[in-house]
Motif scaffolding. Structure first.
Motif, PDB file in Angstrom:
ATOM      1  N   ASP A  96       8.204  -4.524 -16.455  1.00  0.00           N
ATOM      2  CA  ASP A  96       7.625  -5.364 -15.406  1.00  0.00           C
ATOM      3  C   ASP A  96       6.184  -4.895 -15.218  1.00  0.00           C
ATOM      4  O   ASP A  96       5.855  -4.123 -14.312  1.00  0.00           O
ATOM      5  CB  ASP A  96       8.418  -5.242 -14.099  1.00  0.00           C
ATOM      6  CG  ASP A  96       7.944  -6.228 -13.037  1.00  0.00           C
ATOM      7  OD1 ASP A  96       6.812  -6.748 -13.156  1.00  0.00           O
ATOM      8  OD2 ASP A  96       8.699  -6.464 -12.072  1.00  0.00           O
ATOM      9  N   PHE A  97       5.327  -5.358 -16.112  1.00  0.00           N
ATOM     10  CA  PHE A  97       3.966  -4.857 -16.163  1.00  0.00           C
ATOM     11  C   PHE A  97       3.112  -5.340 -14.987  1.00  0.00           C
ATOM     12  O   PHE A  97       2.189  -4.644 -14.576  1.00  0.00           O
ATOM     13  CB  PHE A  97       3.323  -5.205 -17.499  1.00  0.00           C
ATOM     14  CG  PHE A  97       4.109  -4.661 -18.666  1.00  0.00           C
ATOM     15  CD1 PHE A  97       4.369  -3.298 -18.767  1.00  0.00           C
ATOM     16  CD2 PHE A  97       4.615  -5.500 -19.634  1.00  0.00           C
ATOM     17  CE1 PHE A  97       5.110  -2.775 -19.825  1.00  0.00           C
ATOM     18  CE2 PHE A  97       5.349  -4.997 -20.701  1.00  0.00           C
ATOM     19  CZ  PHE A  97       5.606  -3.641 -20.796  1.00  0.00           C
ATOM     20  N   LEU A 120      -1.563   5.348 -17.715  1.00  0.00           N
ATOM     21  CA  LEU A 120      -0.489   4.358 -17.692  1.00  0.00           C
ATOM     22  C   LEU A 120      -1.050   2.953 -17.528  1.00  0.00           C
ATOM     23  O   LEU A 120      -0.559   2.005 -18.148  1.00  0.00           O
ATOM     24  CB  LEU A 120       0.530   4.677 -16.586  1.00  0.00           C
ATOM     25  CG  LEU A 120       1.782   3.803 -16.573  1.00  0.00           C
ATOM     26  CD1 LEU A 120       2.509   3.828 -17.917  1.00  0.00           C
ATOM     27  CD2 LEU A 120       2.725   4.251 -15.458  1.00  0.00           C
ATOM     28  N   LEU A 121      -2.096   2.809 -16.733  1.00  0.00           N
ATOM     29  CA  LEU A 121      -2.724   1.496 -16.578  1.00  0.00           C
ATOM     30  C   LEU A 121      -3.280   1.023 -17.926  1.00  0.00           C
ATOM     31  O   LEU A 121      -3.185  -0.162 -18.265  1.00  0.00           O
ATOM     32  CB  LEU A 121      -3.822   1.543 -15.513  1.00  0.00           C
ATOM     33  CG  LEU A 121      -4.443   0.201 -15.124  1.00  0.00           C
ATOM     34  CD1 LEU A 121      -3.391  -0.787 -14.634  1.00  0.00           C
ATOM     35  CD2 LEU A 121      -5.506   0.418 -14.050  1.00  0.00           C
ATOM     36  N   GLY A 122      -3.832   1.944 -18.699  1.00  0.00           N
ATOM     37  CA  GLY A 122      -4.289   1.597 -20.042  1.00  0.00           C
ATOM     38  C   GLY A 122      -3.159   1.073 -20.903  1.00  0.00           C
ATOM     39  O   GLY A 122      -3.312   0.083 -21.629  1.00  0.00           O
ATOM     40  N   TYR A 123      -1.991   1.713 -20.806  1.00  0.00           N
ATOM     41  CA  TYR A 123      -0.820   1.240 -21.552  1.00  0.00           C
ATOM     42  C   TYR A 123      -0.383  -0.137 -21.063  1.00  0.00           C
ATOM     43  O   TYR A 123      -0.002  -0.993 -21.854  1.00  0.00           O
ATOM     44  CB  TYR A 123       0.347   2.227 -21.452  1.00  0.00           C
ATOM     45  CG  TYR A 123       0.161   3.472 -22.281  1.00  0.00           C
ATOM     46  CD1 TYR A 123       0.046   3.401 -23.662  1.00  0.00           C
ATOM     47  CD2 TYR A 123       0.110   4.717 -21.681  1.00  0.00           C
ATOM     48  CE1 TYR A 123      -0.121   4.547 -24.431  1.00  0.00           C
ATOM     49  CE2 TYR A 123      -0.058   5.872 -22.430  1.00  0.00           C
ATOM     50  CZ  TYR A 123      -0.172   5.782 -23.810  1.00  0.00           C
ATOM     51  OH  TYR A 123      -0.341   6.912 -24.560  1.00  0.00           O
ATOM     52  N   VAL A 124      -0.415  -0.343 -19.749  1.00  0.00           N
ATOM     53  CA  VAL A 124      -0.048  -1.650 -19.187  1.00  0.00           C
ATOM     54  C   VAL A 124      -0.984  -2.722 -19.740  1.00  0.00           C
ATOM     55  O   VAL A 124      -0.538  -3.787 -20.175  1.00  0.00           O
ATOM     56  CB  VAL A 124      -0.086  -1.625 -17.635  1.00  0.00           C
ATOM     57  CG1 VAL A 124      -0.015  -3.036 -17.056  1.00  0.00           C
ATOM     58  CG2 VAL A 124       1.051  -0.768 -17.091  1.00  0.00           C
ATOM     59  N   THR A 128      -0.004  -5.938 -22.220  1.00  0.00           N
ATOM     60  CA  THR A 128      -0.231  -7.313 -21.766  1.00  0.00           C
ATOM     61  C   THR A 128      -1.393  -7.964 -22.509  1.00  0.00           C
ATOM     62  O   THR A 128      -1.932  -8.977 -22.062  1.00  0.00           O
ATOM     63  CB  THR A 128      -0.459  -7.356 -20.243  1.00  0.00           C
ATOM     64  OG1 THR A 128      -1.549  -6.488 -19.893  1.00  0.00           O
ATOM     65  CG2 THR A 128       0.790  -6.938 -19.488  1.00  0.00           C
ATOM     66  N   GLY A 129      -1.801  -7.356 -23.645  1.00  0.00           N
ATOM     67  CA  GLY A 129      -2.815  -7.962 -24.493  1.00  0.00           C
ATOM     68  C   GLY A 129      -4.236  -7.870 -23.988  1.00  0.00           C
ATOM     69  O   GLY A 129      -5.107  -8.617 -24.420  1.00  0.00           O
ATOM     70  N   SER A 134      -7.823  -1.884 -21.577  1.00  0.00           N
ATOM     71  CA  SER A 134      -7.035  -0.709 -21.901  1.00  0.00           C
ATOM     72  C   SER A 134      -7.940   0.470 -22.254  1.00  0.00           C
ATOM     73  O   SER A 134      -7.779   1.578 -21.737  1.00  0.00           O
ATOM     74  CB  SER A 134      -6.099  -1.013 -23.075  1.00  0.00           C
ATOM     75  OG  SER A 134      -5.382   0.118 -23.447  1.00  0.00           O
ATOM     76  N   GLU A 135      -8.896   0.223 -23.117  1.00  0.00           N
ATOM     77  CA  GLU A 135      -9.801   1.291 -23.536  1.00  0.00           C
ATOM     78  C   GLU A 135     -10.617   1.830 -22.368  1.00  0.00           C
ATOM     79  O   GLU A 135     -10.796   3.039 -22.225  1.00  0.00           O
ATOM     80  CB  GLU A 135     -10.740   0.779 -24.634  1.00  0.00           C
ATOM     81  CG  GLU A 135     -11.610   1.864 -25.212  1.00  0.00           C
ATOM     82  CD  GLU A 135     -12.516   1.334 -26.320  1.00  0.00           C
ATOM     83  OE1 GLU A 135     -13.567   1.945 -26.522  1.00  0.00           O
ATOM     84  OE2 GLU A 135     -12.150   0.335 -26.972  1.00  0.00           O
TER      85      GLU A 135
END
Length: 140
Positions: A96-97, A120-124, A128-129, A134-135
């Motif tokens: 549940d991103f 973790l936000l980067g992974y989220v 989610t594309g 992310s970077e």
């Protein structure tokens, strides 16, 4: 005067139950610890640390939905980065991103330097594309 005494006794009992829960956790008896946390919460439904610790036990037991409920309830008692972050992790594990992102942004609003929240936000964002975001999040 009686109300103040009753409140004082209730607080002492709550704290004693909490200490017993911590001891049970140290010994690895998660079932007993959870029972003690629940008893403490019957006395004080706004006992942040008991909600947080009960959530952590449910997390260790793989009971994500129960952990989420505990972390949400902890946040009713106190707006705290630990509860928001733990909630974000549980939502992430459930894929549940949207909710995970919401919780992580709450963490970062309280503490902009919370490294694990940035990661973790980067992974989220990656899941989610939104690789561009992310970077940036991981670099922060």
């Amino acid at each position: 005067m009686a109300d103040a005494q009753d409140t004082g006794r209730a607080r002492k009992t709550r704290n004693l139950l909490f200490e017993q829960a911590l001891e049970a956790e140290k010994k690895g008896d998660l079932k007993a610890a959870l029972e003690k946390y629940k008893m403490a919460l019957q006395i004080d439904q706004n006992f942040f640390d008991a909600w947080l610790n009960a959530g952590a036990i449910y997390t260790r037991q793989g009971k994500g939905d129960k952990a989420i409920t505990c972390y949400q309830r902890a946040l009713v008692s106190k707006n705290d980065v630990r509860a928001h972050y733990n909630l974000a992790v549980e939502y992430y594990k459930k894929s549940d991103f949207t909710e995970s992102e919401r919780a992580l942004k709450a963490v970062l609003k309280l503490d902009t330097r919370y490294l694990n929240a940035h990661l973790l936000l980067g992974y989220v964002y990656g899941k989610t594309g939104r690789n561009d975001k992310s970077e940036i999040s991981i670099r922060n």
